[in-house]
Design an enzyme around this catalytic site. Sequence first.
Site, PDB file in Angstrom:
ATOM      1  N   LYS A   2     -57.428 -27.742  25.346  1.00 36.57           N
ATOM      2  CA  LYS A   2     -58.745 -27.674  25.966  1.00 36.57           C
ATOM      3  C   LYS A   2     -59.492 -28.970  25.698  1.00 36.57           C
ATOM      4  O   LYS A   2     -59.516 -29.468  24.572  1.00 36.57           O
ATOM      5  CB  LYS A   2     -59.541 -26.483  25.423  1.00 36.57           C
ATOM      6  CG  LYS A   2     -60.875 -26.282  26.131  1.00 36.57           C
ATOM      7  CD  LYS A   2     -61.507 -24.941  25.779  1.00 36.57           C
ATOM      8  CE  LYS A   2     -62.776 -24.693  26.590  1.00 36.57           C
ATOM      9  NZ  LYS A   2     -63.359 -23.366  26.319  1.00 36.57           N
ATOM     10  N   TYR A   8     -50.400 -21.052  23.745  1.00 32.81           N
ATOM     11  CA  TYR A   8     -50.302 -20.883  25.199  1.00 32.81           C
ATOM     12  C   TYR A   8     -49.883 -19.448  25.507  1.00 32.81           C
ATOM     13  O   TYR A   8     -48.842 -18.981  25.047  1.00 32.81           O
ATOM     14  CB  TYR A   8     -49.297 -21.863  25.794  1.00 32.81           C
ATOM     15  CG  TYR A   8     -48.955 -21.589  27.245  1.00 32.81           C
ATOM     16  CD1 TYR A   8     -49.959 -21.535  28.207  1.00 32.81           C
ATOM     17  CD2 TYR A   8     -47.641 -21.366  27.646  1.00 32.81           C
ATOM     18  CE1 TYR A   8     -49.660 -21.271  29.537  1.00 32.81           C
ATOM     19  CE2 TYR A   8     -47.327 -21.108  28.975  1.00 32.81           C
ATOM     20  CZ  TYR A   8     -48.341 -21.058  29.913  1.00 32.81           C
ATOM     21  OH  TYR A   8     -48.044 -20.790  31.226  1.00 32.81           O
ATOM     22  N   ASP A  55     -69.658 -14.084  24.007  1.00 34.81           N
ATOM     23  CA  ASP A  55     -69.367 -14.347  25.430  1.00 34.81           C
ATOM     24  C   ASP A  55     -68.133 -13.564  25.869  1.00 34.81           C
ATOM     25  O   ASP A  55     -67.273 -14.079  26.586  1.00 34.81           O
ATOM     26  CB  ASP A  55     -69.162 -15.843  25.671  1.00 34.81           C
ATOM     27  CG  ASP A  55     -69.191 -16.192  27.167  1.00 34.81           C
ATOM     28  OD1 ASP A  55     -69.762 -15.402  27.944  1.00 34.81           O
ATOM     29  OD2 ASP A  55     -68.642 -17.238  27.549  1.00 34.81           O
ATOM     30  N   ALA A  72     -62.778 -12.475  31.987  1.00 34.97           N
ATOM     31  CA  ALA A  72     -62.093 -13.758  32.140  1.00 34.97           C
ATOM     32  C   ALA A  72     -61.678 -14.343  30.807  1.00 34.97           C
ATOM     33  O   ALA A  72     -60.793 -15.212  30.757  1.00 34.97           O
ATOM     34  CB  ALA A  72     -63.001 -14.746  32.882  1.00 34.97           C
TER      35      ALA A  72
END
Length: 722
Positions: A146, A196, A239, A243
């Site tokens: 990221k 991953y 959060d 998603a």
Amino acid sequence: MADLPAPDDQLDEAFAAYLHSCDTGEVGSREEFLAQFPDLADDLKELMDAADMIGGLTQAEASIDTPAPTDTGAETISVSAAAGADDSGLDPAATLPMANRPKGDPGPTLPFDLGDYQLLEVLGRGGMGVVYLAKQNHLDRMVAVKMIRSGMLAGADEVRRFYTEAQAAARLHHPGIVSVHQFGHRAGHHFFSMEYVAGTDLQKRINGSILEPRVAARYVRDVANAIQHAHQNEVLHRDLKPANVLIDKSDRVHVTDFGLAKNLDADSSVTGSGAAVGTPHYMAPEQAGGHSDRASKQSDVYSLGAILFACVAGRPPLVGDTVMQTLLQVVHEPAPPLRSVRPETPVDLDTIVAKCLEKNPLKRYQSAEELADELDAFLQGRPIAARPRSAMMKTWHWLERVPVVGALTGRHVVETSVSHRRFQACILFLFLLTPLAGVALLQVWHHYNNVLPQSIQLAGGLDGGVYNDVTKRISDRLVDDYGVQVQLIPTAGSFDNRARLLAGDVHLAPMQASAISGDQLCVVAPLFYEAVHVVVHHELPVESIEDLAGYDVAVGPPLSGSRRTAELVFDSIQLEPAIRPREVSGWSEMYQPNAPRAAVICIGKRSTLVSNLLTSGDWKLVPIPDAIQISLQHPTLRPMSIHADEYPDANLPAAGIATIGTTAFLAARQDTPGDLVSAALKVLYEQPTLFPSLISRSNAAEWQGLSFHPVARRYFQRNQTQ
């Protein structure tokens, strides 16, 4: 007619929408966005290129003052970008204006070497970062890397938030949380590498199709267990949303994106009071109100409940037309019951979601572990600890949304529905005309009458008949699914059931079509077909029903549907008064020595009663000729055949036995509580099938001409459109 926006205004609005999409991470590629505005594409592209160039300069300035990573237990690297340091790893595209980079890709040109990592492809873009699939060369493994998303908003605050995410995730070690391997700064790029997870995310799974309640409960239970680990390590996520829940190829969940995380044991939050941090649809009311410093473990529990709601309903619990409207609804408006959006949701799951979505944090589950335990109980069929809100509490919450009531109680009402505004008009009018108060009381009474009764009376039928068996199975499921008390009442058949319904002695009753008439009775669901079985003893020289003239023939009691159907058939073929009907109180009398040697029995095919008579070797079935003419005279009857495979031990002809038949329905009064009708439909059609001959709900449209209960009509109409 309103004036159309000027072309310059349209361009400004389109460019503002592009900047907002970049900020929220909703934009896919530049070409996709430009395709939405074909008439403005050229001018809009020039603005985008200019913005990208300015964004590149802004990022370069922001990188001068970058906070050093804090040791969190994960391996870190820091490569100096000062003069004289080795900058051979710099991406040539990173030094070019954004207008010269590949379209739709504001990041480095791929493949790109970032020290030990080779970035291969973009996995996704968020509000502040880009995630790449990368190969870690030294360990020969695939990882996710990221990096801060280049562009106009890559400022110092975003860099601090980026490292907060890496530090928060690095201190957590749980199979349900994406692990952070390494983070640092190289070649002008801030980055961290992590596990991953090959698969998809929960939002994409929801977008594909809403989930089955048990599947959704399993996913959220596993997320709750992972968040409990984070809370035990003093990390709030803040959060949580679909998603940010990844699902691997083994169908296991992994929580990611701790960009808004807060460490409870240190003042490490990058936001302060007054900032609403999170995703509006899934953030807790205390966050949506701008009090991010008040976020607690119960705030994450609220988000978990919102995720569970979205998984089952296909949408978040509260949705406004704008971001601000959504925030106001989250702060002030109660979340709708899950069953109001998806009625087939189990009551226990609806109760769990409602407790998670309470406005007051003290009324929610006090830990993610407590929520996980409740979901475990639901999945295992054990009782849950939470209790559903009472009907009175639901009514009070509804009344609080009336503006005048909200003003009197100090409740802030964001927006009202048509029903709330009308109710307010009634209240104001009652102050002027007191007699109208009775109307309002009747409406409230009607509301309470729609609640599922805790004690239910079901009518049965004749001794040995199929109605008793059907109502017993319905009763068992009502008790198991809803925990209500059910009383089964034996009766003399369809017309006895009709009288008991009209008198209010029973709530539901099976009966033949001919018994359902008048304005007070209605249909809940078709049950099964009933065929007229003309059973004759072998000693009688009878080959069809027309040969029964002069013989004693057993028929049901006067109030039974079987008796009524027999009389209709006798009348159609003009057997009365030549035939001698003998009334039996129960079909078990057919086994007695003095029983008539013939019987007309209207009952479901494959009946145990008829099967036992035929297999004894003393009885046979004879046909009813002219079935079509009979059905034309009596619309509730229809031609039918009894096939050999329906009584395999009776040696019936291969062509079957021609007869006449009717349909049995589950009936109720028009004022039967809607929740009871919904419960009856649920237990009828849930798996496993209640009984083999049950008419499927997809075929219920065949009887749409009948008077259905309003709840039943909506139920079958929804099924037709699915």
